[in-house]
Design a protein around this motif. Structure first.
Motif, PDB file in Angstrom:
ATOM      1  N   CYS A  58       0.841  -1.196   0.000  1.00  0.00           N
ATOM      2  CA  CYS A  58       0.000   0.000   0.000  1.00  0.00           C
ATOM      3  C   CYS A  58       0.885   1.258   0.000  1.00  0.00           C
ATOM      4  O   CYS A  58       1.972   1.251   0.577  1.00  0.00           O
ATOM      5  CB  CYS A  58      -0.845   0.080   1.270  1.00  0.00           C
ATOM      6  SG  CYS A  58      -1.913  -1.319   1.509  1.00  0.00           S
ATOM      7  N   ALA A  61       4.946   2.018   0.217  1.00  0.00           N
ATOM      8  CA  ALA A  61       5.539   0.688   0.026  1.00  0.00           C
ATOM      9  C   ALA A  61       5.187   0.151  -1.367  1.00  0.00           C
ATOM     10  O   ALA A  61       6.004  -0.529  -2.014  1.00  0.00           O
ATOM     11  CB  ALA A  61       5.050  -0.262   1.119  1.00  0.00           C
ATOM     12  N   SER A 105       6.023  -3.854   3.495  1.00  0.00           N
ATOM     13  CA  SER A 105       5.340  -3.086   4.531  1.00  0.00           C
ATOM     14  C   SER A 105       6.330  -2.609   5.586  1.00  0.00           C
ATOM     15  O   SER A 105       7.007  -3.423   6.218  1.00  0.00           O
ATOM     16  CB  SER A 105       4.266  -3.952   5.201  1.00  0.00           C
ATOM     17  OG  SER A 105       3.669  -3.244   6.272  1.00  0.00           O
ATOM     18  N   SER A 107       5.579  -1.124   8.501  1.00  0.00           N
ATOM     19  CA  SER A 107       5.108  -1.477   9.846  1.00  0.00           C
ATOM     20  C   SER A 107       4.934  -2.980  10.022  1.00  0.00           C
ATOM     21  O   SER A 107       5.035  -3.500  11.132  1.00  0.00           O
ATOM     22  CB  SER A 107       3.754  -0.806  10.107  1.00  0.00           C
ATOM     23  OG  SER A 107       2.792  -1.301   9.177  1.00  0.00           O
ATOM     24  N   GLY A 108       4.635  -3.669   8.916  1.00  0.00           N
ATOM     25  CA  GLY A 108       4.322  -5.093   9.011  1.00  0.00           C
ATOM     26  C   GLY A 108       2.947  -5.350   9.594  1.00  0.00           C
ATOM     27  O   GLY A 108       2.598  -6.489   9.909  1.00  0.00           O
ATOM     28  N   THR A 110      -0.036  -3.528   8.270  1.00  0.00           N
ATOM     29  CA  THR A 110      -1.085  -2.996   7.402  1.00  0.00           C
ATOM     30  C   THR A 110      -2.101  -4.092   7.063  1.00  0.00           C
ATOM     31  O   THR A 110      -1.744  -5.142   6.517  1.00  0.00           O
ATOM     32  CB  THR A 110      -0.447  -2.394   6.132  1.00  0.00           C
ATOM     33  OG1 THR A 110       0.438  -1.364   6.551  1.00  0.00           O
ATOM     34  CG2 THR A 110      -1.495  -1.833   5.187  1.00  0.00           C
ATOM     35  N   VAL A 156       4.777  10.305  10.154  1.00  0.00           N
ATOM     36  CA  VAL A 156       3.761   9.568   9.386  1.00  0.00           C
ATOM     37  C   VAL A 156       4.208   9.397   7.935  1.00  0.00           C
ATOM     38  O   VAL A 156       4.042   8.330   7.347  1.00  0.00           O
ATOM     39  CB  VAL A 156       2.385  10.277   9.501  1.00  0.00           C
ATOM     40  CG1 VAL A 156       1.413   9.754   8.457  1.00  0.00           C
ATOM     41  CG2 VAL A 156       1.804  10.058  10.905  1.00  0.00           C
ATOM     42  N   SER A 158       6.474   8.416   5.170  1.00  0.00           N
ATOM     43  CA  SER A 158       7.582   7.467   5.104  1.00  0.00           C
ATOM     44  C   SER A 158       8.700   7.989   4.214  1.00  0.00           C
ATOM     45  O   SER A 158       8.462   8.457   3.104  1.00  0.00           O
ATOM     46  CB  SER A 158       7.047   6.143   4.560  1.00  0.00           C
ATOM     47  OG  SER A 158       8.092   5.209   4.472  1.00  0.00           O
ATOM     48  N   LEU A 242       2.728  11.612  -3.903  1.00  0.00           N
ATOM     49  CA  LEU A 242       2.030  11.172  -2.678  1.00  0.00           C
ATOM     50  C   LEU A 242       2.553  11.932  -1.466  1.00  0.00           C
ATOM     51  O   LEU A 242       1.783  12.431  -0.629  1.00  0.00           O
ATOM     52  CB  LEU A 242       2.206   9.659  -2.471  1.00  0.00           C
ATOM     53  CG  LEU A 242       1.652   9.102  -1.155  1.00  0.00           C
ATOM     54  CD1 LEU A 242       0.141   9.278  -1.075  1.00  0.00           C
ATOM     55  CD2 LEU A 242       2.003   7.626  -0.997  1.00  0.00           C
ATOM     56  N   LYS A 243       3.893  12.022  -1.390  1.00  0.00           N
ATOM     57  CA  LYS A 243       4.506  12.691  -0.232  1.00  0.00           C
ATOM     58  C   LYS A 243       4.039  14.138  -0.140  1.00  0.00           C
ATOM     59  O   LYS A 243       3.710  14.634   0.921  1.00  0.00           O
ATOM     60  CB  LYS A 243       6.026  12.616  -0.379  1.00  0.00           C
ATOM     61  CG  LYS A 243       6.785  12.631   0.901  1.00  0.00           C
ATOM     62  CD  LYS A 243       7.186  11.245   1.340  1.00  0.00           C
ATOM     63  CE  LYS A 243       6.017  10.342   1.550  1.00  0.00           C
ATOM     64  NZ  LYS A 243       6.363   8.974   1.786  1.00  0.00           N
ATOM     65  N   VAL A 364      -1.938   1.482   9.390  1.00  0.00           N
ATOM     66  CA  VAL A 364      -3.342   1.371   9.002  1.00  0.00           C
ATOM     67  C   VAL A 364      -3.805  -0.075   9.191  1.00  0.00           C
ATOM     68  O   VAL A 364      -3.589  -0.937   8.356  1.00  0.00           O
ATOM     69  CB  VAL A 364      -3.561   1.834   7.543  1.00  0.00           C
ATOM     70  CG1 VAL A 364      -5.042   1.795   7.174  1.00  0.00           C
ATOM     71  CG2 VAL A 364      -3.020   3.241   7.346  1.00  0.00           C
TER      72      VAL A 364
HETATM   73  C1  F6R Z   1       3.074   7.447   3.066  1.00  0.00           C
HETATM   74  C2  F6R Z   1       2.912   6.288   3.951  1.00  0.00           C
HETATM   75  C3  F6R Z   1       1.870   5.277   3.640  1.00  0.00           C
HETATM   76  C4  F6R Z   1       2.383   3.869   3.945  1.00  0.00           C
HETATM   77  C5  F6R Z   1       1.275   2.831   3.774  1.00  0.00           C
HETATM   78  C6  F6R Z   1       1.766   1.419   3.988  1.00  0.00           C
HETATM   79  O1  F6R Z   1       4.120   8.253   3.467  1.00  0.00           O
HETATM   80  O2  F6R Z   1       3.631   6.164   4.908  1.00  0.00           O
HETATM   81  O3  F6R Z   1       1.445   5.366   2.307  1.00  0.00           O
HETATM   82  O4  F6R Z   1       3.451   3.593   3.096  1.00  0.00           O
HETATM   83  O5  F6R Z   1       0.236   3.102   4.693  1.00  0.00           O
HETATM   84  O6  F6R Z   1       2.310   1.262   5.256  1.00  0.00           O
HETATM   85  P1  F6R Z   1       3.241   0.050   5.614  1.00  0.00           P
HETATM   86  O7  F6R Z   1       4.480   0.177   4.793  1.00  0.00           O
HETATM   87  O8  F6R Z   1       3.483   0.139   7.072  1.00  0.00           O
HETATM   88  O9  F6R Z   1       2.487  -1.203   5.218  1.00  0.00           O
END
Ligand code: F6R
Length: 367
Positions: A58, A61, A105, A107-108, A110, A156, A158, A242-243, A364
């Motif tokens: 998502c 990532a 991911s 965070s691992g 999502t 927040v 990334s 996106l950023k 998320v």
């Molecule tokens: C944007 C951002 C989000 C995450 C997305 C997936 O800066 O941080 O788009 O990349 O929510 O999150 P992870 O990588 O934790 O699965």
């Protein structure tokens, strides 16, 4: 805890050279000839049998996965598909025992990515996770894990997690290339050497943020802008766009440069900022002709390219920002950084809460 930086995001942008070094450490042999990934359970036999790869993730990532696809297709010549995790399950994806699924991911945790992982496993795929959190749900459920060593990411938005994911993809693609014999040892060591040079190149860029900061202040007064690029540059501008939306709340769209004239060109009017990423020499001429298309409609164009093209590009654009030269395939690991800084300084100029943009959560966990 922000280490002298005003925000976590800026600190994390500056931690990227370290994140590159840490993610590569122990995964390249001393002679710089081989990638070693002892953590993988995937056998050489399995690797030789891979027929197709699906990369699922998502947001940011997902954008790292777009670069991963280029790396794998170019170095290994295995067909790769990219999917947004929330869409993957609902398109009846075609998975066989020869399919490798890669989930990405930070965070691992999502929820959509985790659900896609389980769906892929149910269909018989071997699932490799690229994640920044060792004990996460995704790391636990995956058949294999490559951990990015970016360290905790607090902002927040990334940044260092994305670029570490790129490094993980490059390493994995090189590993596959060696096992499958799809590249010569010379090419493999050439890519490795260029990867090892990235942290220092990045440090040199981070030492000079002034031009990007000034440009960010300029665009912070606009409500709409466009990013264009081809190939890997297109993958990177999608992340840049996106950023920018996420933390500056400026509306932007990222376009494959050649697609503009199929509709979006109608939105280009006098004074609208267009950011052109033009680092891929093989398509530079084509990108320049797209730059001229928007220039003729009055766009205010900023180009990001290599030093050698600055003079040439200045004939068609208003401003140029140069980045250090690496192999075309590795350029995203450098070219995304000015876009990260651009978002950061634009957000700052607008007085936003940089580290905690409105409506968003770091992790998320709902679908
Ligand atoms: C944007 C951002 C989000 C995450 C997305 C997936 O800066 O941080 O788009 O990349 O929510 O999150 P992870 O990588 O934790 O699965």
């Amino acid at each position: 805890e922000k280490g002298g930086f005003e925000h976590f995001m800026l600190k994390e942008i500056h931690e990227q050279p370290k994140a590159y070094r840490d993610t590569m450490r122990g995964r390249i042999d001393e002679a710089g000839k081989h990638v070693v990934l002892p953590e993988l359970k995937l056998s050489c036999e399995q690797i030789k049998n891979i027929r197709n790869i699906q990369i699922i993730a998502c947001g940011t990532a997902y954008h790292a996965g777009l670069v991963g696809r280029h790396a794998i297709e170019q170095l290994v010549r295995i067909p790769v598909e990219n999917d947004v995790a929330s869409e993957y399950r609902y398109r009846s994806p075609i998975v066989t025992p020869e399919t490798l699924v890669i989930v990405v991911s930070q965070s691992g945790e999502t929820a959509d990515t985790l659900a896609a992982l389980r769906e892929a496993q149910r269909n018989g795929a071997h699932v490799l996770a690229i994640t920044n959190v060792v004990g996460s749900s995704i790391a636990r459920d995956a058949d294999d894990v490559i951990v990015t060593l970016a360290g905790p990411e607090i902002a927040v938005a990334s940044t260092k997690a994305y670029t570490s994911q790129l490094i993980a993809f490059y390493l994995f693609a090189l590993y596959l290339a060696e096992v499958r014999g799809s590249q010569t040892p010379e090419v493999i060591s050439q890519v490795i050497a260029a990867m090892q040079a990235l942290p220092e190149q990045l440090e040199s860029m981070l030492a000079k943020p002034e031009a990007i900061k000034a440009y960010a202040e300029q665009i912070s007064k606009h409500e709409h802008l466009f990013f264009i690029g081809r190939g890997l540059d297109y993958a990177v501008v999608q992340e840049g766009s996106l950023k920018l939306k996420e933390i500056s709340y400026i509306h932007s769209e990222a376009y494959a440069a050649g697609e503009l004239k199929h509709g979006t060109l109608a939105l280009i009017e006098d004074g609208i900022p267009v950011i052109a990423l033009a680092t891929q020499d093989a398509v530079l001429e084509k990108t320049v002709s797209n730059i001229k298309e928007v220039g003729a409609r009055g766009a205010d164009i900023m180009a990001i390219t290599h030093e050698e093209h600055v003079t040439g590009l200045l004939k068609s654009v208003n401003q140029v920002f140069a980045i250090p030269k690496t192999l075309p395939l590795l350029t995203p690991a450098l070219s995304v950084v000015p876009l990260q800084l651009l978002s950061y300084y634009a957000s700052l100029a607008r007085g936003n809460d940089v580290d905690k943009p409105r409506n968003l959560a770091k992790s998320v966990t709902v679908e």
